[in-house]
Design a protein around this motif. Structure first.
Motif, PDB file in Angstrom:
ATOM      1  N   VAL A  29      14.331   1.923  20.553  1.00  0.00           N
ATOM      2  CA  VAL A  29      13.467   0.744  20.523  1.00  0.00           C
ATOM      3  C   VAL A  29      12.144   1.063  19.839  1.00  0.00           C
ATOM      4  CG1 VAL A  29      12.153  -0.863  21.961  1.00  0.00           C
ATOM      5  CG2 VAL A  29      14.508  -0.316  22.559  1.00  0.00           C
ATOM      6  N   VAL A  30      11.539   2.173  20.220  1.00  0.00           N
ATOM      7  CA  VAL A  30      10.259   2.564  19.622  1.00  0.00           C
ATOM      8  C   VAL A  30      10.442   2.839  18.136  1.00  0.00           C
ATOM      9  CG1 VAL A  30       8.448   4.317  19.608  1.00  0.00           C
ATOM     10  CG2 VAL A  30       9.325   3.450  21.773  1.00  0.00           C
ATOM     11  N   PHE A  31      11.533   3.498  17.770  1.00  0.00           N
ATOM     12  CA  PHE A  31      11.774   3.808  16.360  1.00  0.00           C
ATOM     13  C   PHE A  31      11.889   2.529  15.532  1.00  0.00           C
ATOM     14  CE2 PHE A  31      14.594   4.469  12.751  1.00  0.00           C
ATOM     15  CZ  PHE A  31      13.992   5.545  12.126  1.00  0.00           C
ATOM     16  N   GLY A  32      12.625   1.532  16.034  1.00  0.00           N
ATOM     17  CA  GLY A  32      12.767   0.284  15.290  1.00  0.00           C
ATOM     18  C   GLY A  32      11.437  -0.396  15.052  1.00  0.00           C
ATOM     19  N   LEU A  33      10.603  -0.437  16.089  1.00  0.00           N
ATOM     20  CA  LEU A  33       9.287  -1.067  15.958  1.00  0.00           C
ATOM     21  C   LEU A  33       8.385  -0.275  15.018  1.00  0.00           C
ATOM     22  CD1 LEU A  33       7.196  -3.175  16.830  1.00  0.00           C
ATOM     23  CD2 LEU A  33       6.659  -1.723  18.784  1.00  0.00           C
ATOM     24  N   VAL A  34       8.379   1.041  15.172  1.00  0.00           N
ATOM     25  CA  VAL A  34       7.509   1.885  14.343  1.00  0.00           C
ATOM     26  C   VAL A  34       7.973   1.873  12.889  1.00  0.00           C
ATOM     27  CG1 VAL A  34       6.696   4.237  13.954  1.00  0.00           C
ATOM     28  CG2 VAL A  34       6.829   3.336  16.277  1.00  0.00           C
ATOM     29  N   LEU A  35       9.297   1.897  12.671  1.00  0.00           N
ATOM     30  CA  LEU A  35       9.813   1.857  11.299  1.00  0.00           C
ATOM     31  C   LEU A  35       9.347   0.592  10.589  1.00  0.00           C
ATOM     32  CD1 LEU A  35      11.858   3.237   9.259  1.00  0.00           C
ATOM     33  CD2 LEU A  35      13.517   1.574  10.099  1.00  0.00           C
ATOM     34  N   MET A  36       9.437  -0.534  11.270  1.00  0.00           N
ATOM     35  CA  MET A  36       9.006  -1.800  10.686  1.00  0.00           C
ATOM     36  C   MET A  36       7.499  -1.798  10.429  1.00  0.00           C
ATOM     37  SD  MET A  36       9.980  -5.577  12.161  1.00  0.00           S
ATOM     38  CE  MET A  36       9.677  -7.060  11.198  1.00  0.00           C
ATOM     39  N   SER A  37       6.725  -1.253  11.361  1.00  0.00           N
ATOM     40  CA  SER A  37       5.267  -1.222  11.220  1.00  0.00           C
ATOM     41  C   SER A  37       4.847  -0.305  10.069  1.00  0.00           C
ATOM     42  CB  SER A  37       4.625  -0.750  12.525  1.00  0.00           C
ATOM     43  OG  SER A  37       4.971  -1.590  13.601  1.00  0.00           O
ATOM     44  N   VAL A  38       5.482   0.858   9.971  1.00  0.00           N
ATOM     45  CA  VAL A  38       5.140   1.802   8.903  1.00  0.00           C
ATOM     46  C   VAL A  38       5.509   1.227   7.541  1.00  0.00           C
ATOM     47  CG1 VAL A  38       5.618   4.093   7.946  1.00  0.00           C
ATOM     48  CG2 VAL A  38       5.327   3.812  10.403  1.00  0.00           C
ATOM     49  N   ARG A  39       6.670   0.552   7.470  1.00  0.00           N
ATOM     50  CA  ARG A  39       7.073  -0.066   6.209  1.00  0.00           C
ATOM     51  C   ARG A  39       6.103  -1.174   5.821  1.00  0.00           C
ATOM     52  NH1 ARG A  39       8.807   0.358   1.197  1.00  0.00           N
ATOM     53  NH2 ARG A  39      10.105  -1.387   0.496  1.00  0.00           N
ATOM     54  N   TYR A  40       5.673  -1.986   6.781  1.00  0.00           N
ATOM     55  CA  TYR A  40       4.682  -3.024   6.505  1.00  0.00           C
ATOM     56  C   TYR A  40       3.386  -2.402   5.986  1.00  0.00           C
ATOM     57  CZ  TYR A  40       6.983  -7.243   8.284  1.00  0.00           C
ATOM     58  OH  TYR A  40       7.809  -8.327   8.442  1.00  0.00           O
ATOM     59  N   THR A  41       2.971  -1.316   6.606  1.00  0.00           N
ATOM     60  CA  THR A  41       1.749  -0.643   6.175  1.00  0.00           C
ATOM     61  C   THR A  41       1.892  -0.099   4.762  1.00  0.00           C
ATOM     62  OG1 THR A  41       1.286  -0.021   8.471  1.00  0.00           O
ATOM     63  CG2 THR A  41       0.106   1.181   6.750  1.00  0.00           C
ATOM     64  N   GLN A  42       3.059   0.484   4.479  1.00  0.00           N
ATOM     65  CA  GLN A  42       3.306   1.006   3.135  1.00  0.00           C
ATOM     66  C   GLN A  42       3.255  -0.107   2.097  1.00  0.00           C
ATOM     67  OE1 GLN A  42       7.371   2.188   1.965  1.00  0.00           O
ATOM     68  NE2 GLN A  42       6.543   4.200   1.447  1.00  0.00           N
ATOM     69  N   LEU A  43       3.913  -1.229   2.401  1.00  0.00           N
ATOM     70  CA  LEU A  43       3.928  -2.352   1.467  1.00  0.00           C
ATOM     71  C   LEU A  43       2.534  -2.937   1.266  1.00  0.00           C
ATOM     72  CD1 LEU A  43       7.167  -4.248   2.601  1.00  0.00           C
ATOM     73  CD2 LEU A  43       6.853  -2.927   0.510  1.00  0.00           C
ATOM     74  N   TYR A  44       1.762  -3.015   2.351  1.00  0.00           N
ATOM     75  CA  TYR A  44       0.432  -3.626   2.277  1.00  0.00           C
ATOM     76  C   TYR A  44      -0.472  -2.882   1.298  1.00  0.00           C
ATOM     77  CZ  TYR A  44      -3.844  -5.927   3.857  1.00  0.00           C
ATOM     78  OH  TYR A  44      -5.016  -6.649   3.914  1.00  0.00           O
ATOM     79  N   HIS A  45      -0.281  -1.571   1.181  1.00  0.00           N
ATOM     80  CA  HIS A  45      -1.154  -0.759   0.329  1.00  0.00           C
ATOM     81  C   HIS A  45      -0.609  -0.573  -1.084  1.00  0.00           C
ATOM     82  CE1 HIS A  45      -2.725   0.354   4.351  1.00  0.00           C
ATOM     83  NE2 HIS A  45      -3.864   0.453   3.709  1.00  0.00           N
ATOM     84  N   LEU A  46       0.545  -1.163  -1.386  1.00  0.00           N
ATOM     85  CA  LEU A  46       1.053  -1.111  -2.752  1.00  0.00           C
ATOM     86  C   LEU A  46       0.308  -2.120  -3.624  1.00  0.00           C
ATOM     87  CD1 LEU A  46       4.926  -0.886  -2.175  1.00  0.00           C
ATOM     88  CD2 LEU A  46       3.375   0.963  -2.822  1.00  0.00           C
ATOM     89  N   PRO A  47       0.261  -1.888  -4.944  1.00  0.00           N
ATOM     90  CA  PRO A  47      -0.407  -2.845  -5.835  1.00  0.00           C
ATOM     91  C   PRO A  47       0.224  -4.233  -5.742  1.00  0.00           C
ATOM     92  CG  PRO A  47       0.055  -0.788  -6.984  1.00  0.00           C
ATOM     93  CD  PRO A  47       0.771  -0.708  -5.678  1.00  0.00           C
ATOM     94  N   LEU A  48      -0.617  -5.260  -5.619  1.00  0.00           N
ATOM     95  CA  LEU A  48      -0.133  -6.633  -5.521  1.00  0.00           C
ATOM     96  C   LEU A  48       0.092  -7.239  -6.901  1.00  0.00           C
ATOM     97  CD1 LEU A  48       0.521  -8.931  -3.523  1.00  0.00           C
ATOM     98  CD2 LEU A  48      -1.879  -9.639  -3.697  1.00  0.00           C
ATOM     99  N   GLY A  49      -0.774  -6.913  -7.837  1.00  0.00           N
ATOM    100  CA  GLY A  49      -0.593  -7.364  -9.214  1.00  0.00           C
ATOM    101  C   GLY A  49      -1.412  -8.568  -9.614  1.00  0.00           C
ATOM    102  N   PHE A  50      -2.071  -9.211  -8.655  1.00  0.00           N
ATOM    103  CA  PHE A  50      -2.889 -10.380  -8.989  1.00  0.00           C
ATOM    104  C   PHE A  50      -3.957 -10.548  -7.914  1.00  0.00           C
ATOM    105  CE2 PHE A  50       0.435 -11.936  -6.238  1.00  0.00           C
ATOM    106  CZ  PHE A  50      -0.179 -12.859  -5.422  1.00  0.00           C
TER     107      PHE A  50
END
Length: 400
Positions: A29-50
């Motif tokens: 359960v913790v892994f599923g939540l943390v995996l989603m949170s870490v992926r969201y964090t990774q995506l948030y810091h990627l270049p948006l482009g505009f």
């Protein structure tokens, strides 16, 4: 020391099985939540482009099939009338707006090999990159000089350029929009390469993206969206004035006006709702697991009172008992999580979740999840271990 801890655990393997399963469930359960949170964090810091600052979206909804066809006079009338407003600095037409949940998927082909590449596509007029403050890595944006050419101008992102033209520049290359042998296939000329464009916002996964030039003079279809670059400090009160101006041009159309900043906030909220729901569910489940873990540990410790009394009688201190109970719990948690990792490591190995479970995200999620389980295990074992360490040898040996 390790074998000294492992032997008591093995002797009580059936009693510890329930404890191990609870720890394993909590870990998943913790892994599923943390995996989603870490992926969201990774995506948030990627270049948006505009950039969405000081940009307003206007959706122009017409009635009937005739309104969906490009009308040069109407498009130019909108452009002149809106540009006359002092609040508007720049205007461009788009087939859909950023943060609008819209996606246009297509495929492009290599002329010689006919290799197929799936892409996301957006069309915009020449001022579009300027309105959204988009930056190029190399080449140029399409412009009026591309008007009337047989090859339609297109700008692609770095990801698509590396997929289609590995080891060489994409500038000047030609590709087909549609299967080359089909009647509607159109030849495209790459004029520039940009870093990224994630039109659905900060939590959108990077995709292969192409931006095609739209001409209000020669294109067949009308662009439904107009993006306006307004002056800094323009308030929402401008919406009424803008709507009034639009009605003067085409009173039979309806208009939906919204600043991109507001659309961005709404999209961020929409995207984080699943994470918040999962977090609430995980919190309740972890609380239940923690209570169950605490009860099982207390019961196991109570059943071991004669064993603890014997250890105290042969010279073990209260600190030795305390450390033994805590160490056994940590070892049991480690074994349960090791079993869990054997299953979870299949996610990046098989790629079943794609980039959502890439190796950096997976490793960070594992480390955080293990730390959380260790903390929960320690907290649940603190009181039972303390009670066991407080037992006197005489009291423990006379326990029935």
């Amino acid at each position: 020391m390790f074998s000294h801890l492992l032997k008591p655990i093995w002797k009580r393997k059936f009693k510890n099985l329930l404890l191990s399963l609870e720890i394993l469930l909590a870990f998943f359960v913790v892994f599923g939540l943390v995996l989603m949170s870490v992926r969201y964090t990774q995506l948030y810091h990627l270049p948006l482009g505009f950039a969405s600052d000081n940009v307003w979206s206007v959706r122009m909804m017409s009635v009937g099939e005739a309104g969906k066809k490009n009308d040069t006079a109407t498009a130019e009338n909108f452009q002149r009338s809106l540009a006359a407003l002092p609040e508007i600095e720049r205007l461009a037409y788009f087939n859909y707006s950023p943060y609008s949940n819209s996606t246009w998927s297509s495929a492009v082909y290599m002329p010689e090999t006919k290799l197929r590449f799936k892409i996301n596509v957006m069309e915009m007029t020449d001022d579009g990159p300027g309105v959204l403050n988009m930056k190029l890595l190399e080449g140029r944006w399409f412009s009026a000089e591309d008007e009337g050419k047989a090859e339609r101008a297109v700008v692609i992102n770095k990801k698509l350029a590396m997929e289609m033209f590995p080891g060489k520049s994409a500038l000047g290359q030609t590709i087909y929009d549609g299967e080359p042998s089909s009647q509607g296939a159109q030849l495209l000329r790459v004029t520039g390469v940009f870093e990224a464009f994630r039109n659905k916002g900060e939590f959108m996964a990077p995709t292969s993206f192409a931006i095609m030039r739209h001409s209000i003079n020669s294109s067949k279809d009308r662009m439904e969206f107009a993006l306006l670059k307004v002056k800094p400090g323009t308030s929402r009160a401008f919406e009424a004035k803008l709507n009034q101006q639009l009605k003067l041009i085409r009173n039979d159309w309806s208009y939906r006006i919204a600043p991109l900043a507001d659309m961005r906030r709404a999209k961020l909220t929409e995207d984080t709702i699943p994470l918040m729901i999962l977090a609430v569910m995980a919190a309740f489940l972890l609380i239940m697991v923690a209570f169950g873990l605490f009860g099982v540990l207390w019961q196991n410790t109570t059943q071991r009172i004669p064993e603890i009394g014997l250890r105290r009688a042969v010279g073990a201190s209260s600190g030795d008992i305390y450390r033994q109970i805590m160490s056994e719990q940590l070892l049991l948690s480690s074994i349960a999580m090791l079993v869990g990792l054997i299953f979870l490591i299949q996610l990046p190995l098989t790629g079943v979740l794609g980039e959502a479970a890439n190796w950096p995200v997976f490793i960070v999620a594992c480390l955080i999840s293990m730390a959380v389980i260790y903390v929960i295990s320690l907290l649940c074992s603190l009181y039972p271990a303390w009670r066991a360490s407080r037992l006197s040898p005489t009291e423990a040996l006379h326990y029935e």
